[in-house]
Design a protein around this motif. Structure first.
Motif: not given
Length: 286
Positions: A103-106, A157-160, A169-172
């Motif tokens: 939630k805190d990520m772009d 969906f993110i900037d590369p 973050r996914a690894a945590t």
């Protein structure tokens, strides 16, 4: 490649398509020759099968493609009979937990249900991306939408340039209720842990009554790994990632821009299956 080939599956971007997202004349001819030899051909993609159907028709390939595997193996579709089967949908509550973790990520959250892409934010870039993949982008309140609902998958969906931070973050954050992986330089996806393209290949082989040992699969990206491992012959493009090359039986000398798939079909599959004509096939070609 010692086994007779009865089915061929290919990833789409970076494999069947060139860098301009086109099917070259050489590849078109290779697909026609597979059908003439009674060999089933299909696409295995992270995209919905609904958008795959539209694209196949736009490319004029509906007579040469027998099946589609969509949602990274979560959906299969028989182009001849129009049968669709889907497996292991994700609970909306699980999706909401994953979203909370970011939630805190772009990132822009995109929830896939068939050909509809439900998003928490719509931009010119996301709309263009949806249009490119023949999907419908729908701006909605995802928290309300997801309650009590099952969906195919969640896309971040993110900037590369942001991918490494998303992976970190996914690894945590892990659970036996989901798995995650990058499917493009701007897409990070979550699906049920049972779902991968190898699972999709298993289901399509069951559908046609084919042993996977008689299957050749082509790929280039990490979400192709299970598919290449689970078939008789897994072929990695020259442009494939190193982890994909490591599990492949064959690494092509050609890239997707150099008609790698067409070269292998002509030089290996057809050469080793010269007498396998459509009328003698054990399965119908759709």
């Amino acid at each position: 490649m010692s086994e007779t080939v009865t089915l061929v599956a290919s990833d789409l971007d970076g494999t069947l398509l060139n860098s301009q997202k086109k099917v070259t004349p050489e590849t078109r001819e290779a697909l026609k020759q597979l059908k003439n030899h009674g060999i089933l051909f299909g696409i295995a993609s992270g995209r919905p099968v609904e958008s795959g159907i539209i694209l196949v028709k736009d490319w004029g390939l509906e007579d040469d493609i027998s099946f589609l595997i969509g949602m990274n193996g979560g959906v299969i579709y028989d182009m001849r009979t129009k049968e669709k089967e889907q497996y292991h949908l994700m609970d909306g509550e699980t999706i909401l937990e994953i979203m909370e973790h970011y939630k805190d990520m772009d990132v822009i959250f995109q929830v896939m249900v068939g050909n509809d892409r439900y998003v928490n934010k719509s931009t010119e870039e996301t709309r263009a991306h949806a249009k490119l993949f023949c999907e419908n982008e729908i701006l909605t309140d995802l928290e309300t939408f997801l309650k009590g609902r099952k969906v195919n998958k969640l896309i971040l969906f993110i900037d590369p340039s942001y991918m490494d931070q998303v992976k970190a973050r996914a690894a945590t954050f892990s659970s036996d209720r989901f798995t995650s992986y990058a499917t493009a330089d701007n897409l990070y996806e979550y699906t049920d842990p049972m779902i991968n393209k190898g699972f999709g290949i298993q289901k399509i082989c069951e559908h046609y009554g084919i042993d996977p040992v008689h299957v050749v699969a082509f790929g280039d990206a990490p979400n192709d790994k299970e598919m290449l491992e689970d078939v008789g012959c897994g072929v990695a493009m020259k442009n494939a990632t190193e982890d994909v090359k490591a599990v492949a039986d064959v690494v092509s000398s050609y890239t997707n821009d150099e008609d790698a798939l067409a070269h292998f079909v002509t030089d290996e599959i057809l050469k080793n299956n010269p007498d396998r004509l459509e009328k003698d096939a054990n399965v119908k070609v759709g």
